[in-house]
Scaffold this motif. Structure first.
Motif, PDB file in Angstrom:
ATOM      1  N   VAL A  79       5.904 -35.169 -43.183  1.00 18.76           N
ATOM      2  CA  VAL A  79       4.836 -36.131 -43.462  1.00 18.76           C
ATOM      3  C   VAL A  79       3.570 -35.364 -43.825  1.00 18.76           C
ATOM      4  N   THR A  80       2.743 -35.970 -44.655  1.00 18.60           N
ATOM      5  CA  THR A  80       1.479 -35.340 -45.022  1.00 18.60           C
ATOM      6  C   THR A  80       0.423 -35.683 -43.984  1.00 18.60           C
ATOM      7  N   PRO A  81      -0.568 -34.815 -43.823  1.00 19.36           N
ATOM      8  CA  PRO A  81      -1.658 -35.130 -42.893  1.00 19.36           C
ATOM      9  C   PRO A  81      -2.425 -36.359 -43.359  1.00 19.36           C
ATOM     10  N   SER A  82      -2.998 -37.073 -42.426  1.00 14.56           N
ATOM     11  CA  SER A  82      -3.791 -38.257 -42.751  1.00 14.56           C
ATOM     12  C   SER A  82      -5.102 -38.189 -41.977  1.00 14.56           C
ATOM     13  N   ARG A  83      -5.990 -39.118 -42.234  1.00 13.55           N
ATOM     14  CA  ARG A  83      -7.248 -39.161 -41.480  1.00 13.55           C
ATOM     15  C   ARG A  83      -6.976 -39.474 -40.013  1.00 13.55           C
ATOM     16  N   ARG A  84      -5.993 -40.334 -39.792  1.00 15.97           N
ATOM     17  CA  ARG A  84      -5.656 -40.711 -38.414  1.00 15.97           C
ATOM     18  C   ARG A  84      -5.049 -39.540 -37.667  1.00 15.97           C
ATOM     19  N   ARG A  85      -4.218 -38.773 -38.334  1.00 15.33           N
ATOM     20  CA  ARG A  85      -3.569 -37.599 -37.727  1.00 15.33           C
ATOM     21  C   ARG A  85      -3.649 -36.452 -38.725  1.00 15.33           C
ATOM     22  N   PRO A  86      -4.694 -35.596 -38.631  1.00 20.68           N
ATOM     23  CA  PRO A  86      -4.893 -34.560 -39.637  1.00 20.68           C
ATOM     24  C   PRO A  86      -3.922 -33.390 -39.581  1.00 20.68           C
ATOM     25  N   LEU A  87      -3.216 -33.152 -38.497  1.00 19.66           N
ATOM     26  CA  LEU A  87      -2.281 -32.029 -38.349  1.00 19.66           C
ATOM     27  C   LEU A  87      -2.960 -30.696 -38.686  1.00 19.66           C
ATOM     28  N   ASN A  88      -3.929 -30.348 -37.877  1.00 19.21           N
ATOM     29  CA  ASN A  88      -4.682 -29.110 -38.077  1.00 19.21           C
ATOM     30  C   ASN A  88      -3.899 -27.902 -37.608  1.00 19.21           C
ATOM     31  N   ASP A  89      -4.275 -26.756 -38.141  1.00 22.49           N
ATOM     32  CA  ASP A  89      -3.662 -25.487 -37.776  1.00 22.49           C
ATOM     33  C   ASP A  89      -3.821 -25.265 -36.265  1.00 22.49           C
ATOM     34  N   GLY A  90      -2.713 -25.018 -35.581  1.00 24.13           N
ATOM     35  CA  GLY A  90      -2.736 -24.774 -34.142  1.00 24.13           C
ATOM     36  C   GLY A  90      -2.413 -25.996 -33.302  1.00 24.13           C
ATOM     37  N   ASP A  91      -2.362 -27.173 -33.901  1.00 28.90           N
ATOM     38  CA  ASP A  91      -1.992 -28.378 -33.152  1.00 28.90           C
ATOM     39  C   ASP A  91      -0.533 -28.294 -32.729  1.00 28.90           C
ATOM     40  N   HIS A  92      -0.186 -29.089 -31.740  1.00 30.95           N
ATOM     41  CA  HIS A  92       1.209 -29.204 -31.308  1.00 30.95           C
ATOM     42  C   HIS A  92       1.650 -30.648 -31.505  1.00 30.95           C
ATOM     43  N   VAL A  93       2.850 -30.838 -32.029  1.00 31.69           N
ATOM     44  CA  VAL A  93       3.426 -32.168 -32.225  1.00 31.69           C
ATOM     45  C   VAL A  93       4.856 -32.161 -31.693  1.00 31.69           C
TER      46      VAL A  93
END
Length: 141
Positions: A79-93
């Motif tokens: 999935v691509t990052p969104s405003r709601r969930r930007p998926l920044n470098d270092g995040d955990h999902v």
């Protein structure tokens, strides 16, 4: 336009619509299968190679995780990052991966089924258009 040309056009449209329906259905089926039988792990979000640190996250980031057999994999985020969930470098999902093919992943709570449903809907509409073209060609004979 003669009836034969309309029938050929309708055949091409129906084939394209069928391919779109099948692609959408396959995507939904794969995601459902991975959600049902997949292994849940935490993945580290990494910036794609070649992107600058001050650049907004437009490209799909990489997800790095360890499988049950201790292999470390990096896969492109589905999935691509969104405003709601930007998926920044270092995040955990949380991700679910297919044990048979660990490169097939579903990001938990970020599944976007919209594109698959759009493919199915658009394909069905194109197939209906093809049917209408055939009916028109038969009626004008």
């Amino acid at each position: 336009m003669d009836a034969g040309a309309v029938a050929v056009l309708a055949g091409f449209a129906a084939f394209g619509g069928l391919l779109a329906v099948l692609a959408g259905a396959y995507g939904l089926r794969q995601a459902r299968r991975v959600r049902r039988t997949g292994v849940r792990v935490e993945a580290l979000v990494k910036r794609p190679p070649g992107s600058a640190s001050d650049e907004p996250a437009q490209a799909r980031p990489l997800l790095q995780f360890a499988t049950e057999d201790d292999r470390v994999l990096e896969v492109a985020c589905p999935v691509t990052p969104s405003r709601r969930r930007p998926l920044n470098d270092g995040d955990h999902v949380l991700v679910l991966y297919d044990p048979a093919d660990p490169r097939t992943v579903v990001v938990q709570d970020l599944e976007r089924r919209g594109p698959e449903h759009a493919f199915i809907t658009a394909g069905a509409l194109v197939m209906l258009l093809a049917l209408a073209l055939v009916a028109f060609a038969v009626a004008t004979r």
